[in-house]
Write a protein that holds these residues in place. Sequence first.
Motif: not given
Length: 429
Positions: A8-14, A215-221, A239-243, A391-401
């Motif tokens: 976390a300390e090396a991230s934007w989110t951190g 977010e641009y995580y999806h862009a290449s796909v 990556k987008a270089p600035y948040y 569907s509520r099959v999943i109730d918690r999802y991960p997110l990248s930086d």
Amino acid sequence: MAHAGKPAEASWTGRYPDLGTGLVSYEDSISPEFYELEREAIFKRAWLNVGRVEQLPRKGSFFTKNLDVAKTAVIIARDLDGRVRAFHNVCRHRGNKLVWENTPKHETSGVCRQFMCRYHGWRYGLDGQLKFVLQEEEFFDFDKADFPLVSVHCEVWEGFIFINLADEPSQTLPEFLGPMVRGLEGYPFHLVTERYAYKADLLSNWKIYLDAFQEYYHASVLHSQQQVPSLRSFESGFKAPYYQTDGPHRLVSTGGWKGVPRHLLPRDQMYPIEPNIEAGLMGPWQRPDIPELDPANLPAGLNPGGLDPWSISNFQIFPNFVILVYERGWYLTYQYWPTSHNTHSWEMSYYFPQSRNASERIRHELTAVISKEAGLQDAGTLDGTQMGLESRVIDRYPLSDQEITVRHLHKVAENWVQSYLRDEKAVRA
Ligand code: FES
Ligand SMILES: [Fe+2]
């Protein structure tokens, strides 16, 4: 078992410890109850962008806007003093919707001196004052001055018209926008007024589309057909270089071309028409020769990360407004208007400097169409996401930086709802 991932300390989110790095729930995007709360807590309290001053070119110009999310509709008008005003679109006589075309559900625009109700002919001035009542003498203890249109708080910032449906907004518009968004001040919006506008009704919660465009995580796909050099690995990887976040708002900036002009890209990374017209997803290949649009003259707040080269800044203005400014001398706006907990209406506008010849016009149109195509690729995933979440099959999802913006939006929506509930409780106590 080894864990992958960045600390976390090396991230934007951190940098924003309040956001945390844990799994995230999207119950806020599938719950009808949460949507009912958002209507009050967010859409009746925040400043909402409803258009631009160019839509009101003259005294007497007006347009209407349906706000299903707030269960109302408004009239935005330029009065005879040139001031932009907003009113609830409701006649004071017996509540008929005052201004509409074809059917009351349709929005309309035009120029007039007075608004006349189609039911019994009451007429209102552009300042909202009631001017004429048919057979006025038939009413009891009646004074027209007591029955103006109900006004709505309305402010203009850099040519963008905002309204606030609260009785008394808790912040002025500049306070609400805050320093990060106000970093756009000084951009020559008044010179970038050739507009192409589109609208679509979509089958997802409004926040699900915000997420797909912040977010641009999806862009290449998702946009593999439209490889965007600023997002590719030429100098920065995918990556987008600035948040940045500021209050309820978010910003993502992307880097630009480093010695890789768009026209040197392999042709299979663009539509065949692009090299012929010399325009594409990022705009016309040539920036307009307008000094105010030269990157050297743009406000520093447009690129607060100081990216060099820089190509795009994506301002996500809470709750439902996006301004995306391109280095190529144009910008776009999106608005996402909720119509239920799992539907919304998406409005997109593309703005360019006024064309001076047919070639420029064609480059603008091609840019708008290709950008709309990319937007529709984003839109195409939304009902799938909504279905999966519901569907509520999943109730918690991960997110990248890189998806810090997604994390931030859902946190802010929750915070606004909680703060509304606290205020309600205090009023009742
Ligand atoms: S409802 Fe508008 S004039 Fe009667
Ligand atoms: Fe996208």
